[in-house]
Design an enzyme around this catalytic site. Structure first.
Site, PDB file in Angstrom:
ATOM      1  N   GLU A 105       0.831  -1.210   0.000  1.00  0.00           N
ATOM      2  CA  GLU A 105       0.000   0.000   0.000  1.00  0.00           C
ATOM      3  C   GLU A 105       0.864   1.257   0.000  1.00  0.00           C
ATOM      4  O   GLU A 105       0.550   2.248  -0.669  1.00  0.00           O
ATOM      5  CB  GLU A 105      -0.948  -0.021   1.204  1.00  0.00           C
ATOM      6  CG  GLU A 105      -2.038  -1.074   1.059  1.00  0.00           C
ATOM      7  CD  GLU A 105      -2.983  -1.136   2.241  1.00  0.00           C
ATOM      8  OE1 GLU A 105      -4.189  -0.897   2.052  1.00  0.00           O
ATOM      9  OE2 GLU A 105      -2.508  -1.416   3.361  1.00  0.00           O
ATOM     10  N   GLU A 125      -4.100  -9.482   3.575  1.00  0.00           N
ATOM     11  CA  GLU A 125      -4.912  -9.206   4.769  1.00  0.00           C
ATOM     12  C   GLU A 125      -6.105 -10.147   4.907  1.00  0.00           C
ATOM     13  O   GLU A 125      -6.539 -10.451   6.031  1.00  0.00           O
ATOM     14  CB  GLU A 125      -5.407  -7.751   4.737  1.00  0.00           C
ATOM     15  CG  GLU A 125      -4.332  -6.714   4.995  1.00  0.00           C
ATOM     16  CD  GLU A 125      -3.529  -6.338   3.772  1.00  0.00           C
ATOM     17  OE1 GLU A 125      -2.726  -5.388   3.852  1.00  0.00           O
ATOM     18  OE2 GLU A 125      -3.700  -6.991   2.712  1.00  0.00           O
TER      19      GLU A 125
END
Length: 695
Positions: A105, A125
Site C-alpha cells: 500500500e 490481509e
C-alpha cells in the site's frame, strides 16, 4: 535505527531497517515521515527512493503492535501514505524483495515503482479476516485492473515481478546487485518532473461490470468456506470501480473497521499468532545446533509414504524410497508422476520440474541402500511389532547421527525408540494424508529425544512448508487423541437416534470441512476398527459404541470398497445414504435396548466439538501440548476445523465462554449413554472459567 537516510547525488534514499520483515511500526512511520520532510526541504534533492534492507521491502504492519495503541498512533499508515502521494518531488518505491500488505500500500502511494527480479508483491490481509485498510483496494485496481486486483486481494496470494511489470504495477525490473539502476531511474523521473498518482486513474474492467462482480462474489463465496472477508474484498474492489477515489477510500475504511471487530478476524489473527508460537520451544533455544539433512529415506511407498516422499522432493531434497514389492514401487512412482503432471498442466510447476522431482526419487528394496540418509521416516502398517522390527533394521544400517522418525498416528514412540540402541535419535513425524498437500506435521517428542534432533526436525518442517506442532507421547498424540472423543460422541449420537447424514450435515453447517461419517469413509473404516480393537483391550473401563464395528464386519470399509457409512458409485466420491445402514443401526439400537429420540442439530454440534475441547484441556493438563494455541493449530491445519472459529480451544473460550462450556458439559454428564465420566469438565477448563470471572 529504523530508517536510514542518505543523499546519493540528487536522490534521497530512505531505507527501512526494522527486522525481521521491515514492519511499518510506529517508530518506522515516524522516521519515514521525518525523513520525507527532510528530503522535501533539501533543495539539492530532486527525487526520493524508498526501499528496504536485505530481501524485504516491507512485510506490512508490525505484528508486534497488533491490538496496541501503537498500531493507530500518529502518523498512521494512512497519514504517511497521503504525505508520500502528495509529495512535490517524485517518490519511487524500489521494491527489493518481499512487499506485502501495508508495504505494498505504501508503494502504491509512490509516484513510481521498480522492483528486483525476485520481488514478490501481495495484499494478504484476507488471511487474517481483514481487507487492506490503507487504500490498497482502491489503488491496486487502478494500477492493474479490476480482475487481477480482485484475485490478489480476495485470495491474498502474491504475484512476481514479471507479472507486476506485465500488468503495469511496476515500471521497470532493476538489478539486485547494484543500486545504480534505481538511482538512474529516479534521476530520469526528476528530469521528467511528473508525479502521477494512482488515485487519479480510472479502473479498467473488461466486459459487463454487474455480471463480473456477481460472478466474482459467487466464486469467492464458494472458495471461502463461509468466510466473510473475501466477500468484503469484492465489495471494496467494486467500490473502486463505481465510486470516486475518496468515497471508495471511506468505504474501504468502513469495511476494514467492521472486519477488524468481527469474530472471524479475531479467530484468524489468533490462528496467525498461534502458528508462530507453536514453532517456539521453551527448552530448545534458537541457537541449538541442527544436524545436517542432505538425503532423506522413506520406508513404505503407499499413499502416505508416497506423499511424504513428494513433500521432500518438492523442497529439492533427494529421497530414497524403500518398498519390498517391485509392483508397489512402480505404483508409487507412477502416482508421484501423475500428481506432478497434474500440477504442471495447471501451471503450478514447469514441465521440466516434473522430471527434476522424479529424478530425486531413488527406489530400493534394500535397507543397506539407506546407509547414506541423514533422516529416515517409516510409513508402514500401524502395528507396534511391525514398526519395532523396522527400527531394529534401521539401527543396524544408519550412520551415527542419523535421525530415525516414525509416522505413527497413535502408537507409543518411546516403545518404538526402545527397539534401537539410540533412542535419543528417534522422533515422531506424524504427517497427515495426503502428506504432500496437508500442512500439519505433529512432531512427537519421545522421553529421550535429543534437543538437536527436535530443532532439526522443526527447521526441516519449515523447509518442506509444513506447520509443525510438538506433542508429547500418548495414545493418539494431540490430534487423534482428541478425535477419539469426537468419534465416540458421534457414534453415541447414532445410538441415541441421530442418523449419520444428520450428524454430517450439522457439523458441516458449523463449518467443519467434512462430516465425521464421510471422513471415516474417506480414511478407510478398517483403520479405525483396528485402533478400536486395540483400545478395547487396553482400556476395558472406557465405554464405546460398537455400531461402527458392525459396519466393518459387513465388509463395508468406506470409499475403497464402495460402501461404508454411505454407498458410492464407481468413479464418484459423493456419499449416498444406504438403507442397509439404516437397518443395521435399527438392529443395533434394539440389541442395546435404546429407543431412538429426536436430537437437535445444536446438541450434535456441541457434543462433538466440546468433546474435542474437554480432551484438549486434559492434554494441556498433562503437558502433552504446550499451549492451547498449539491444540488449535493442530485442528485448523489437520482436521478441517473452521478457520473462522479459530480452533476448538479458541472457540470454546472466546466465542462460547468457559462458564457456558462448563454448563453444557455438566448437562451432557446427565446423559448416561454419553459417558458421564468423560463429561466432567477438565480442571484446566474450570481454571480458565475462574480466571475469566476475575478479569
Amino acid at each position: 535505527m529504523t530508517v536510514w537516510y542518505e543523499v546519493r547525488g540528487t536522490v534521497a534514499v530512505l531505507q527501512l531497517d526494522n527486522p525481521p520483515v521491515n514492519g511499518l511500526s510506529h517508530a518506522v512511520r515516524l522516521a519515514l515521515a521525518s525523513h520525507l520532510e527532510r528530503a522535501l526541504d533539501d533543495p539539492l534533492v530532486r527525487s526520493l527512493a524508498i526501499t528496504g534492507t536485505g530481501k524485504v521491502f516491507s512485510g506490512g504492519a508490525d505484528i508486534r503492535e497488533f491490538n496496541t495503541p501503537a498500531m493507530l498512533a500518529q502518523p498512521s499508515l494512512l497519514q504517511l501514505i497521503d504525505a508520500v502521494e502528495s509529495a512535490p518531488k517524485p517518490v519511487v518505491a524500489a521494491i527489493n524483495g518481499v512487499c506485502m500488505g501495508g508495504g505494498l500500500e505504501l508503494s502504491l502511494a509512490c509516484h513510481y515503482r521498480v522492483a528486483t527480479a525476485d520481488a514478490s508483491m501481495a495484499l494478504p490481509e484476507v488471511k487474517l479476516g481483514l481487507i487492506p485498510g490503507a487504500g490498497g483496494t482502491q489503488r491496486l485496481p487502478r494500477a492493474v485492473g479490476a480482475q487481477l486486483a480482485l484475485q490478489m486481494i480476495s485470495r491474498g496470494e502474491p504475484i512476481d515481478a514479471g507479472t507486476a511489470l506485465a500488468y503495469g504495477l511496476i515500471e521497470r525490473i532493476v538489478s539486485r546487485d547494484s543500486f545504480a539502476d534505481v538511482l538512474g531511474f529516479c534521476e530520469e523521473m526528476a528530469v521528467r518532473n511528473q508525479r502521477p498518482r494512482l488515485r487519479d486513474r480510472v479502473v479498467t474492467l473488461t466486459g459487463d461490470r454487474d455480471a463480473f462482480f456477481a460472478a466474482a462474489r459467487a466464486e469467492v463465496a464458494a472458495a471461502g468456506r463461509g468466510l466473510q472477508a473475501p466477500l468484503a474484498c469484492a465489495s471494496a474492489v467494486e467500490a473502486a470501480c463505481r465510486l470516486p477515489f475518496d468515497e471508495g477510500l471511506a468505504f474501504e475504511r468502513k469495511l476494514f473497521i467492521e472486519r477488524m471487530q468481527a469474530e472471524e478476524s479475531q479467530a484468524l489473527r489468533h490462528a496467525f499468532f498461534a502458528e508462530r508460537a507453536a514453532a517456539r520451544l521453551p527448552d530448545v533455544p534458537e541457537s541449538t545446533p541442527e544436524r545436517p539433512v542432505r538425503r532423506v529415506g522413506v520406508i513404505g511407498f503407499g499413499t502416505m509414504g508416497g506423499g511424504i516422499a513428494m513433500s521432500f522432493a518438492n523442497a529439492g531434497l533427494p529421497v530414497r524410497v524403500l518398498e519390498q514389492k517391485p509392483e508397489a514401487l512402480e505404483r508409487g512412482l507412477a502416482t508421484c508422476r501423475s500428481h506432478w503432471d497434474s500440477s504442471a498442466k495447471k501451471g503450478r510447476i514447469g514441465s521440466t520440474e516434473v522430471q527434476a522431482r522424479m529424478a530425486l526419487l531413488a527406489p530400493t528394496a534394500r535397507y543397506q541402500d539407506l546407509a547414506d540418509c541423514d533422516l529416515v521416516i517409516e510409513a508402514v502398517y500401524e502395528d507396534l511389532a511391525v514398526k519395532q522390527s523396522v527400527f531394529k533394521a534401521l539401527d543396524a544400517v544408519l550412520p551415527t547421527g542419523a535421525i530415525l522418525a516414525t509416522n505413527t498416528s497413535t502408537l507409543d514412540v518411546n516403545r518404538i525408540a526402545a527397539a534401537t540402541r539410540r533412542p535419543q535419535d528417534v522422533i515422531g513425524m506424524h504427517f497427515f494424508s495426503p502428506a504432500n498437500v496437508m500442512r500439519l506435521l505433529e512432531v512427537v517428542r519421545g522421553d529421550k529425544t535429543a534437543k538437536d534432533v527436535l530443532a532439526t526436525v522443526m527447521q526441516l518442517a519449515r523447509r518442506i512448508r509444513k506447520v509443525a506442532v510438538v506433542s508429547g507421547v500418548c495414545d493418539g498424540f494431540i490430534g487423534n487423541r482428541m478425535l477419539e472423543q469426537y468419534v465416540r460422541q458421534s457414534l453415541f449420537l447414532v445410538d441415541e437416534g441421530a442418523s449419520p447424514q444428520q450428524i454430517d450435515a450439522a457439523l458441516t453447517k458449523f463449518g467443519m470441512a467434512m462430516g465425521p461419517f464421510a471422513m471415516y469413509d474417506l480414511a478407510g473404516m478398517d483403520i479405525g476398527y483396528a485402533i478400536r480393537q486395540r483400545r478395547y483391550q487396553e482400556r476395558p473401563h472406557v465405554t464405546y459404541s460398537r455400531v461402527a464395528d458392525r459396519v466393518v464386519e459387513l465388509g463395508r470399509l468406506g470409499q475403497k470398497t464402495g460402501k461404508g457409512w454411505y454407498r458410492y458409485e464407481p468413479g464418484d466420491r459423493r456419499p449416498r445414504p444406504d438403507p442397509e445402514i439404516d437397518r443395521l443401526i435399527e438392529a443395533y439400537r434394539r440389541e442395546i435396548g435404546l429407543a431412538p429420540r429426536a436430537i437437535e442439530d445444536e446438541e450434535i454440534v456441541q457434543r462433538c466439538i466440546l468433546a474435542l475441547v474437554n480432551e484438549g484441556a486434559r492434554i494441556l493438563e498433562e503437558g502433552i501440548a504446550l499451549r492451547a494455541g498449539d491444540v488449535d493449530v493442530v485442528y485448523l491445519n489437520g482436521y478441517g476445523f473452521p478457520p473462522a472459529k479459530g480452533g476448538p480451544m479458541f472457540y470454546a473460550g472466546r466465542l462460547l465462554g468457559w462458564p457456558r462450556v462448563i454448563e453444557r458439559m455438566e448437562g451432557f454428564a446427565r446423559n448416561e449413554h454419553a459417558d458421564p465420566r468423560f463429561w466432567q469438565p477438565a480442571a484446566w477448563i474450570r481454571a480458565q472459567a475462574q480466571e475469566a470471572g476475575r478479569a
